[in-house]
Design an enzyme around this catalytic site. Structure first.
Site, PDB file in Angstrom:
ATOM      1  N   CYS A  12     -55.230  -5.361 -15.483  1.00 15.89           N
ATOM      2  CA  CYS A  12     -53.813  -5.478 -15.848  1.00 15.89           C
ATOM      3  C   CYS A  12     -53.366  -4.244 -16.627  1.00 15.89           C
ATOM      4  O   CYS A  12     -52.699  -4.353 -17.662  1.00 15.89           O
ATOM      5  CB  CYS A  12     -53.593  -6.742 -16.665  1.00 15.89           C
ATOM      6  N   ALA A  16     -50.261  -0.112 -13.931  1.00 14.29           N
ATOM      7  CA  ALA A  16     -50.088  -1.066 -12.833  1.00 14.29           C
ATOM      8  C   ALA A  16     -48.822  -1.880 -13.029  1.00 14.29           C
ATOM      9  O   ALA A  16     -48.023  -2.057 -12.102  1.00 14.29           O
ATOM     10  CB  ALA A  16     -51.306  -1.981 -12.735  1.00 14.29           C
ATOM     11  N   ARG A  38     -60.751  -9.733 -16.336  1.00 13.78           N
ATOM     12  CA  ARG A  38     -61.827 -10.485 -16.980  1.00 13.78           C
ATOM     13  C   ARG A  38     -61.261 -11.598 -17.852  1.00 13.78           C
ATOM     14  O   ARG A  38     -61.963 -12.534 -18.205  1.00 13.78           O
ATOM     15  CB  ARG A  38     -62.702  -9.536 -17.795  1.00 13.78           C
ATOM     16  N   TYR A  59     -63.444  -9.556 -11.364  1.00 11.65           N
ATOM     17  CA  TYR A  59     -63.206  -8.529 -10.345  1.00 11.65           C
ATOM     18  C   TYR A  59     -63.956  -8.869  -9.063  1.00 11.65           C
ATOM     19  O   TYR A  59     -63.457  -8.661  -7.952  1.00 11.65           O
ATOM     20  CB  TYR A  59     -63.666  -7.158 -10.852  1.00 11.65           C
ATOM     21  N   HIS A  80     -64.005   3.511 -12.830  1.00 16.35           N
ATOM     22  CA  HIS A  80     -63.433   3.966 -11.568  1.00 16.35           C
ATOM     23  C   HIS A  80     -64.476   4.019 -10.456  1.00 16.35           C
ATOM     24  O   HIS A  80     -64.289   3.425  -9.389  1.00 16.35           O
ATOM     25  CB  HIS A  80     -62.785   5.347 -11.749  1.00 16.35           C
ATOM     26  N   LYS A  98     -56.453   8.312 -11.311  1.00 13.20           N
ATOM     27  CA  LYS A  98     -57.080   9.543 -11.779  1.00 13.20           C
ATOM     28  C   LYS A  98     -57.537   9.361 -13.240  1.00 13.20           C
ATOM     29  O   LYS A  98     -57.007   8.497 -13.946  1.00 13.20           O
ATOM     30  CB  LYS A  98     -56.114  10.718 -11.623  1.00 13.20           C
ATOM     31  N   ARG A 166     -57.123   5.208 -24.002  1.00 10.22           N
ATOM     32  CA  ARG A 166     -57.017   6.668 -24.040  1.00 10.22           C
ATOM     33  C   ARG A 166     -57.603   7.261 -25.306  1.00 10.22           C
ATOM     34  O   ARG A 166     -57.845   8.475 -25.375  1.00 10.22           O
ATOM     35  CB  ARG A 166     -55.551   7.084 -23.886  1.00 10.22           C
TER      36      ARG A 166
END
Length: 335
Positions: A12, A16, A38, A59, A80, A98, A166
């Site tokens: 989430c 997105a 999750r 997932y 990723h 990315k 981040r």
């Protein structure tokens, strides 16, 4: 094409919810059919918010769903490659955010898995699908700027929340991965070449350990250069300037172009401050995320190769690797 691609979304993530799911829901060739987290409650909340039929609390359950045709993977950077490989093993093509991986070696492992399955995998650089970048590249190719020798890029924002992915170094946080990658990708796109060497100056947050300010210089064949600065702790800014022997091109909103507003390119011959030689090129409003989703869906439906595949993603990662190495060595490094 009459068939609709049924997308499954892993996690989430903010990107997105803010951009990609709405873009897919309004696309020509796709709809989001399922979302997984999750935290099952979060998945159910997102499903209700966007009219997504199914929500999963894992997932793996989503990946095993036979009614899903393709996966969008916006998970934190360290997930990723592992989750994209799992999706491939379940027979699902993947559009992955990315950076495609944490380093070029990991990206190469993904490429091997992709080759083994023959399924498409793309790195989600949505800017490649915006007509302002296609127009910019055409102007360079047409010689409108003369010989293009330099690109200057800045991309920054301020974020000091320790809970944000981040700002977590162990899962691939930091400015170079998050926004510096755009500067590298778009310079390679405009120059149509790969850099020969790279050097970086990097300042890390003392608490997070992430690079909060990075400046890099890339040397391309023919003496061409990219100079860029990216940051997670500076004022919100983005701008690209392309400099040639006869002209200058500015892209005022290069990366977060609004979906519902026109953008523009500014072309001048260096006399702009004196009030001459200026041309503004208007670009009609485009949702670059919707264009990205439809391009990937079209690849699945038509069987045609991706315009930008994993080879390009690996090349971008090699440059990022070289910049991280340079920040430690203090020397030029080869990608």
């Amino acid at each position: 094409m009459t068939r609709t691609i049924r997308w499954g979304v892993l996690g989430c993530a903010g990107i997105a919810a803010k951009a990609v799911i709405p873009a897919i829901q309004s696309s020509r060739l796709g709809r989001v059919a399922a979302i997984a987290s999750r935290d099952a409650g979060r998945a159910e909340e997102m499903a209700a918010r966007f009219g997504i039929p199914r929500a999963y609390g894992s997932y793996e359950d989503l990946l095993a769903d036979p009614a899903i045709d393709a996966i969008y993977n916006p998970l934190p950077n360290h997930l990723h490659v592992p989750l994209t490989i799992r999706a491939l093993e379940h027979g699902k093509p993947v559009l992955c955010e990315k950076p495609i991986a944490l380093d070029a070696g990991e990206a190469t492992e993904l490429a091997a898995a992709q080759k083994a399955t023959g399924l498409p995998v793309a790195e989600a650089f949505m800017v490649r699908h915006h007509p302002q970048w296609k127009k910019a590249r055409a102007l360079v190719a047409e010689g409108r700027l003369g010989e293009v020798r330099a690109i200057q890029t800045i991309f920054s924002y301020y974020l000091d929340d320790p809970r944000n992915v981040r700002n977590q170094a162990d899962i691939g946080g930091g400015g170079l991965f998050d926004v510096g990658c755009y500067a590298i990708n778009t310079a390679r796109f405009l120059f149509g070449a790969e850099p020969l060497r790279a050097i970086a100056l990097m300042e890390r947050d003392p608490a997070f350990g992430t690079d909060r300010l990075t400046s890099g210089l890339l040397a391309f064949p023919g003496g061409r250069q990219l100079a860029f600065t990216c940051s997670t702790q500076l004022a919100l800014t983005q701008k690209v300037t392309v400099l040639g022997t006869r002209g200058r091109l500015e892209i005022p909103i290069p990366f977060n172009a609004p979906a519902d507003e026109a953008t523009r390119l500014v072309l001048d011959d260096g006399r702009d401050l004196a009030g001459g030689g200026r041309e503004e090129i208007a670009i009609e409003p485009v949702d670059q995320y919707r264009e990205q989703a439809d391009a990937f869906a079209e690849t699945i439906l038509s069987g045609k190769p991706l315009e930008t595949g994993l080879e390009d993603a690996i090349a971008n990662m090699k440059v990022i690797d070289a910049l991280f190495c340079s920040a430690v060595s203090g020397r030029w490094e080869e990608p």
